[in-house]
Write an enzyme that holds these catalytic residues in place. Sequence first.
Site, PDB file in Angstrom:
ATOM      1  CB  CYS A  44      -0.867   0.043   1.241  1.00 27.04           C
ATOM      2  SG  CYS A  44      -1.832  -1.426   1.483  1.00 27.04           S
ATOM      3  NE  ARG A  85       4.781   1.797  -1.385  1.00 31.68           N
ATOM      4  CZ  ARG A  85       5.668   2.008  -0.435  1.00 31.68           C
ATOM      5  NH1 ARG A  85       6.777   2.631  -0.727  1.00 31.68           N
ATOM      6  NH2 ARG A  85       5.459   1.631   0.793  1.00 31.68           N
ATOM      7  CG  ASN A 128       1.410   1.128   4.037  1.00 31.76           C
ATOM      8  OD1 ASN A 128       1.319  -0.087   4.098  1.00 31.76           O
ATOM      9  ND2 ASN A 128       2.480   1.747   3.560  1.00 31.76           N
ATOM     10  CD  GLU A 164      17.251 -13.211  -8.588  1.00 30.63           C
ATOM     11  OE1 GLU A 164      16.743 -13.723  -7.598  1.00 30.63           O
ATOM     12  OE2 GLU A 164      16.886 -12.117  -9.048  1.00 30.63           O
ATOM     13  CE  LYS A 196      11.578  -2.884  -6.636  1.00 31.84           C
ATOM     14  NZ  LYS A 196      12.330  -3.968  -7.302  1.00 31.84           N
TER      15      LYS A 196
HETATM   16  O1  M6R Z   1      13.334  -4.909  -0.823  1.00 28.38           O
HETATM   17  P1  M6R Z   1      13.844  -6.287  -0.542  1.00 28.38           P
HETATM   18  O2  M6R Z   1      15.117  -6.565  -1.240  1.00 28.38           O
HETATM   19  O3  M6R Z   1      13.935  -6.588   0.925  1.00 28.38           O
HETATM   20  O4  M6R Z   1      12.742  -7.256  -1.147  1.00 28.38           O
HETATM   21  C1  M6R Z   1      12.826  -8.633  -0.978  1.00 28.38           C
HETATM   22  C2  M6R Z   1      11.921  -9.363  -1.949  1.00 28.38           C
HETATM   23  O5  M6R Z   1      10.586  -9.014  -1.729  1.00 28.38           O
HETATM   24  C3  M6R Z   1      12.285  -9.061  -3.410  1.00 28.38           C
HETATM   25  O6  M6R Z   1      13.619  -9.334  -3.677  1.00 28.38           O
HETATM   26  C4  M6R Z   1      11.394  -9.890  -4.365  1.00 28.38           C
HETATM   27  O7  M6R Z   1      11.704 -11.243  -4.241  1.00 28.38           O
HETATM   28  C5  M6R Z   1      11.577  -9.404  -5.800  1.00 28.38           C
HETATM   29  N1  M6R Z   1      10.303  -9.113  -6.368  1.00 28.38           N
HETATM   30  C6  M6R Z   1      12.217 -10.392  -6.693  1.00 28.38           C
HETATM   31  O8  M6R Z   1      12.368  -9.898  -7.980  1.00 28.38           O
END
Ligand code: M6R
Length: 600
Positions: free
Chosen positions: A2, A27, A99, A477, A595
């Site tokens: 959010c 996001r 949020n 990955e 995101k």
């Molecule tokens: O902001 P962060 O690096 O902590 O986020 C972790 C994961 O949510 C993030 O890497 C997610 O797996 C991505 N969408 C992968 O592309």
Amino acid sequence: MCGIVGFIGNKDSKEVLLKGLEKLEYRGYDSAGIAIVNENGVTIFKEKGRIADLRRIVDERVSANTGIGHTRWATHGVPSKTNAHPHQSTNGRFTLVHNGVIENFDLLKREYLKDVSFVSDTDTEVIVQLIELFVKEGLEVLESFRKTLSLLRGSYAIAFLDERDKDTIYVAKNKSPLLVGLGTGFNVIASDAMAMLQVTDQFVELMDKEIVIITKDKVTIQNLQGETISRNPYTAELDASDIEKGTYPHYMLKEVDEQPLVMRKIIQKYQGKNGELTIDSKIIDAMKQSDRIYIIAAGTSYHAGLVGKQFIEKMAKIPVEVHVSSEFVYNMPLLSEKPLFIFISQSGETADSRAVLVSVKELGHPALTITNVPGSTLSREADYTLLLHAGPEIAVASTKAYTAQLAVLAILAEVTAKSRELEVGFDLVRELGIIANAMEVLCDSKEIIEQVAREFLTVTRNCFFIGRSLDFYVGLEGALKLKEISYIQAEGFAGGELKHGTIALIEEGTPVIALATQEGVNLSIRGNVKEVVARGANPCIISMKGLEMDEDSFVIPQVHELLTPLVSVIPLQLLAYYAALHRDCDVDKPRNLAKSVTVE
Ligand code: M6R
């Protein structure tokens, strides 16, 4: 997840709010809304779907200089217009966006709001109803807000309007991010500075459990006891053009292409005057004093941590454990005597990682955050921060942050090794330069990779990635990238594990993407490829110059063997991108994903 925006000032707020919400789209969200207040009262526009859908229903004839807006990523209650924010109290006096997650919302309903009939299924509605309740009981609005906050358990960033006071926005935060932006004749709020760069680059950070009263000329920050707190603003070092797509069709493609530039920027940022790589001596001391490092992260950042462990163990010779943050919270392993925690997070806001950081701080252990976002929660709350300098990453699929994380981890390992007088055996600055050049070559090979994606991934329902040693981690990955944006069921496996179960999944034509960049295991991984081919798989081998063979589909330029993940991931990012494109998926905003994952 959010996102919140707010504007109070010298002009109609609608366009600022809508533009702000558009900047928060990255996001992740499934509905959106705005509320504006003028002398005639509050008007709410909200809609399920995209901001473009919201724009269509906003009535241009209504204007107001004060407003709040929200993008919602559903947690309590399905994505719908009814559950979309803003929410109103029963008598319509208070209108609120939120949020986070209110963990005790059900209890609060039962204890305080038995007679209220709720309109939505959200936890949020409880907050606005409590504010109305306490005002009806005789409290001033601010007192009522304070009392309401004292009852909430969980995370929140809140902004609300009082229909009887069009000149004030009330704000509070706990665990969820929220910033106040300052202007001349106006002030704003936003979950992320990017949303309000359109009007200001001056921002004030808020701390947990603070309340802010915002008018067009004044921002008053208070703690829960009502004491006023003064805090200087900072200048957001973001260029508005950093958050534009420019001529690119998607942010993801732009961000993949930015990787060589990011490598060069990281070298420059971490190079001292004598040309040697350098890191704050306090961080290096913390590394040297620790008997074991615990890397905590989620998703792509976790995958970066797996590679980072190899860098640190091989160069600095300190044992490292890597943990998924959401598991570590409940399953903390026996810790060593002098642990150092490293949190890896692009956003610096991931709630699962933050929950671990809170426990780690309670235990009194030192923590370092490696993040792309200065001033983010994980950065503020850890003892030390190392920045990625990757520039804003907007696409949900993380690309340039991953390679930046690897580069910073390699630098951390190298500087620690040198300060322990250990021989690293190569010049990291030179090798990172070679990597930047190799990345450029790969970014210029899009046509070939698009062709590979067309051949292997257009019609399949699943896909496997195999690799050994460092290639295994890159395969994980690659699989995450592919599944999150193309919705192809993709899994990464250690080549040697195939025979222990996974090979049962191989059918006629199943694509198997094999990475072969590690000399010591080159023949074994090719043996695994033969095994899957014998069972009908369609193999795509990605190897490295010097190790290539005739059957390979793609060969990456040669780089130092320990650093191959920085380069071998790029064809996998591009494969995922083209697979998603060919399957008509929304590359930058994949379904169900956010995101910045700000709820646990
Ligand atoms: O902001 P962060 O690096 O902590 O986020 C972790 C994961 O949510 C993030 O890497 C997610 O797996 C991505 N969408 C992968 O592309």
